[in-house]
Design an enzyme around this catalytic site. Structure first.
Site, PDB file in Angstrom:
ATOM      1  N   HIS A 122       5.556  43.029  27.410  1.00 49.10           N
ATOM      2  CA  HIS A 122       5.343  41.888  28.310  1.00 49.10           C
ATOM      3  C   HIS A 122       3.917  41.369  28.281  1.00 49.10           C
ATOM      4  O   HIS A 122       3.488  40.678  29.203  1.00 49.10           O
ATOM      5  CB  HIS A 122       5.747  42.275  29.739  1.00 49.10           C
ATOM      6  CG  HIS A 122       7.226  42.496  29.902  1.00 49.10           C
ATOM      7  ND1 HIS A 122       7.798  43.170  30.956  1.00 49.10           N
ATOM      8  CD2 HIS A 122       8.275  42.114  29.115  1.00 49.10           C
ATOM      9  CE1 HIS A 122       9.124  43.194  30.823  1.00 49.10           C
ATOM     10  NE2 HIS A 122       9.435  42.579  29.709  1.00 49.10           N
ATOM     11  N   CYS A 153      -8.408  23.185  21.888  1.00 44.46           N
ATOM     12  CA  CYS A 153      -7.588  21.974  22.052  1.00 44.46           C
ATOM     13  C   CYS A 153      -7.732  21.315  23.422  1.00 44.46           C
ATOM     14  O   CYS A 153      -7.227  20.220  23.628  1.00 44.46           O
ATOM     15  CB  CYS A 153      -6.122  22.286  21.772  1.00 44.46           C
ATOM     16  SG  CYS A 153      -5.310  23.158  23.133  1.00 44.46           S
ATOM     17  N   ASN A 216      12.283  58.898  37.533  1.00 45.32           N
ATOM     18  CA  ASN A 216      12.190  57.891  38.590  1.00 45.32           C
ATOM     19  C   ASN A 216      12.628  58.566  39.891  1.00 45.32           C
ATOM     20  O   ASN A 216      13.660  59.221  39.911  1.00 45.32           O
ATOM     21  CB  ASN A 216      13.129  56.714  38.260  1.00 45.32           C
ATOM     22  CG  ASN A 216      12.832  55.483  39.098  1.00 45.32           C
ATOM     23  OD1 ASN A 216      12.558  55.581  40.293  1.00 45.32           O
ATOM     24  ND2 ASN A 216      12.891  54.325  38.465  1.00 45.32           N
ATOM     25  N   PRO A 217      11.849  58.450  40.957  1.00 48.44           N
ATOM     26  CA  PRO A 217      12.245  59.096  42.215  1.00 48.44           C
ATOM     27  C   PRO A 217      13.552  58.557  42.775  1.00 48.44           C
ATOM     28  O   PRO A 217      14.216  59.235  43.557  1.00 48.44           O
ATOM     29  CB  PRO A 217      11.095  58.799  43.181  1.00 48.44           C
ATOM     30  CG  PRO A 217      10.017  58.172  42.387  1.00 48.44           C
ATOM     31  CD  PRO A 217      10.558  57.755  41.056  1.00 48.44           C
ATOM     32  N   ALA A 234       6.391  60.212  38.391  1.00 54.20           N
ATOM     33  CA  ALA A 234       5.981  60.478  37.013  1.00 54.20           C
ATOM     34  C   ALA A 234       4.694  61.310  36.944  1.00 54.20           C
ATOM     35  O   ALA A 234       4.551  62.172  36.080  1.00 54.20           O
ATOM     36  CB  ALA A 234       5.798  59.154  36.269  1.00 54.20           C
TER      37      ALA A 234
HETATM   38  P1  OAD Z   1      10.157  47.528  39.044  1.00 61.94           P
HETATM   39  O1  OAD Z   1       9.282  47.221  40.206  1.00 61.94           O
HETATM   40  O2  OAD Z   1      11.385  46.720  38.881  1.00 61.94           O
HETATM   41  O3  OAD Z   1      10.597  49.052  39.115  1.00 61.94           O
HETATM   42  C1  OAD Z   1       9.647  50.054  39.315  1.00 61.94           C
HETATM   43  C2  OAD Z   1      10.374  51.390  39.348  1.00 61.94           C
HETATM   44  O4  OAD Z   1       9.407  52.430  39.429  1.00 61.94           O
HETATM   45  C3  OAD Z   1      11.312  51.559  40.540  1.00 61.94           C
HETATM   46  O5  OAD Z   1      12.587  51.917  40.082  1.00 61.94           O
HETATM   47  C4  OAD Z   1      10.665  52.699  41.342  1.00 61.94           C
HETATM   48  O6  OAD Z   1      11.628  53.554  41.957  1.00 61.94           O
HETATM   49  C5  OAD Z   1       9.920  53.443  40.274  1.00 61.94           C
HETATM   50  N1  OAD Z   1       8.787  54.232  40.753  1.00 61.94           N
HETATM   51  C6  OAD Z   1       7.980  54.022  41.829  1.00 61.94           C
HETATM   52  N2  OAD Z   1       7.034  54.946  41.912  1.00 61.94           N
HETATM   53  C7  OAD Z   1       7.216  55.788  40.860  1.00 61.94           C
HETATM   54  C8  OAD Z   1       6.535  56.951  40.390  1.00 61.94           C
HETATM   55  N3  OAD Z   1       5.479  57.442  41.024  1.00 61.94           N
HETATM   56  N4  OAD Z   1       7.003  57.549  39.267  1.00 61.94           N
HETATM   57  C9  OAD Z   1       8.086  57.048  38.613  1.00 61.94           C
HETATM   58  N5  OAD Z   1       8.748  55.970  39.008  1.00 61.94           N
HETATM   59  C10 OAD Z   1       8.324  55.335  40.115  1.00 61.94           C
HETATM   60  O7  OAD Z   1       9.232  47.476  37.731  1.00 61.94           O
HETATM   61  P2  OAD Z   1       9.661  47.356  36.211  1.00 61.94           P
HETATM   62  O8  OAD Z   1      10.959  48.029  35.971  1.00 61.94           O
HETATM   63  O9  OAD Z   1       8.496  47.725  35.395  1.00 61.94           O
HETATM   64  O10 OAD Z   1       7.910  41.661  34.117  1.00 61.94           O
HETATM   65  O11 OAD Z   1       9.881  45.793  36.100  1.00 61.94           O
HETATM   66  C11 OAD Z   1      10.178  45.226  34.866  1.00 61.94           C
HETATM   67  C12 OAD Z   1       9.522  43.884  34.734  1.00 61.94           C
HETATM   68  O12 OAD Z   1       9.851  43.040  35.856  1.00 61.94           O
HETATM   69  C13 OAD Z   1       8.016  43.921  34.763  1.00 61.94           C
HETATM   70  O13 OAD Z   1       7.464  44.219  33.497  1.00 61.94           O
HETATM   71  C14 OAD Z   1       7.656  42.552  35.210  1.00 61.94           C
HETATM   72  C15 OAD Z   1       8.663  42.364  36.302  1.00 61.94           C
HETATM   73  O14 OAD Z   1       9.001  41.037  36.583  1.00 61.94           O
HETATM   74  C16 OAD Z   1       7.017  40.721  33.800  1.00 61.94           C
HETATM   75  O15 OAD Z   1       6.014  40.537  34.442  1.00 61.94           O
HETATM   76  C17 OAD Z   1       7.376  39.955  32.585  1.00 61.94           C
END
Ligand code: OAD
Length: 247
Positions: A122, A153, A216-217, A234
């Site tokens: 991303h 530009c 993932n918790p 994590a």
């Molecule tokens: P999310 O916010 O959707 O999910 C984060 C996940 O991390 C959740 O499932 C939490 O339960 C988990 N979590 C929280 N604390 C944690 C910890 N200490 N250890 C392990 N897991 C934990 O974030 P992403 O899945 O990264 O895109 O979201 C995907 C994309 O959506 C991002 O890259 C972003 C967003 O829109 C763009 O910006 C293009």
């Protein structure tokens, strides 16, 4: 003494694996104090509307708002340090013969921790590109205009991150897919497994015979399909895993 129950066959699997691929999401940086996106209350998308901030249309409509929101996030990230989870992945890379690290994060914390060859699906908050030409721009003249202008530009500059409705960088997606299709073990760490095409990488790995480990918790759409689901932060489980398997 281990607080997390690590199955013995998981330890054996990792000890003998020749190719491990890891994909991370916002959750790996949560313990560094960086907000995730979809968590109730604390997630960025609970407080801000992605349609107003993270689409090309939003940028055309209100470039200043979008630029400043990303500048705020850049400051948050600049004040943060990698946590034990990022560091454990640096260690893991040293023990596994072929290790691929894929991230959906734009914060650069894996690299700051010492990971190399990180596949960024991303983009990266710390990089800027031209809105029109999409060329990466390292330097520009600060005239006070927000967002600043492309020195080549004259169009507006934008963060080099992937917005909703935009394609992922082709080379990164290809490298990530290749790893998913050839690895023996695929980790999905700290991601809600909801955003495509990143979410499909775990399924792709599974269909090609890899064992999938989720960290993932809380449960996600991937949890019931994963070979192992370690439901803990994590930053806690990764150092324990590395210690149990390789040290
Ligand atoms: P999310 O916010 O959707 O999910 C984060 C996940 O991390 C959740 O499932 C939490 O339960 C988990 N979590 C929280 N604390 C944690 C910890 N200490 N250890 C392990 N897991 C934990 O974030 P992403 O899945 O990264 O895109 O979201 C995907 C994309 O959506 C991002 O890259 C972003 C967003 O829109 C763009 O910006 C293009």
């Amino acid at each position: 003494m281990s607080m997390i129950n690590l199955p013995l066959d998981l330890i054996t699997l990792l000890r003998t694996a020749k190719h491990v691929a890891v994909m991370t999401g916002a959750g790996i940086s949560a313990e560094s104090g960086i907000p995730t996106f979809r968590e109730a209350q604390t997630g960025l998308w609970a407080r801000y509307d992605p349609q107003e901030l993270a689409t090309p249309q939003a940028f055309v409509k209100n470039p200043r708002l979008v630029w400043e929101w990303y500048a705020w996030r850049r400051e948050l990230v600049s004040a943060a340090q990698p946590n034990a989870g990022h560091l454990a992945l640096v260690e893991m890379a040293q023990y596994v013969p072929h290790f691929t690290l894929i991230t959906q994060n734009v914060d650069g914390l894996h690299q700051l921790a010492g990971s190399t060859d990180v596949i960024e699906l991303h983009g990266n908050l710390h990089r800027t590109k031209c809105f029109r030409e999409e060329t990466v721009i390292d330097e520009w003249v600060d005239t006070g205009e927000v967002p600043p202008r492309c020195p080549r530009c004259g169009d507006r500059l934008r963060p080099d991150v992937v917005w909703f409705g935009e394609a992922l960088p082709r080379a990164a997606l290809q490298a990530a897919s290749d790893a998913a299709m050839t690895c023996e073990v695929f980790f999905s760490i700290g991601t809600s497994a909801l955003v495509e095409p990143a979410a499909s990488l775990a399924r792709m790995a599974m269909h090609h015979g890899a064992k999938v480990i989720e960290i993932n918790p809380v449960a996600t759409p991937l949890t019931s399909m994963a070979t192992y689901a370690l439901q803990a932060p994590a930053g806690r489980v990764l150092p324990e895993l590395v210690r149990a398997v390789w040290l």
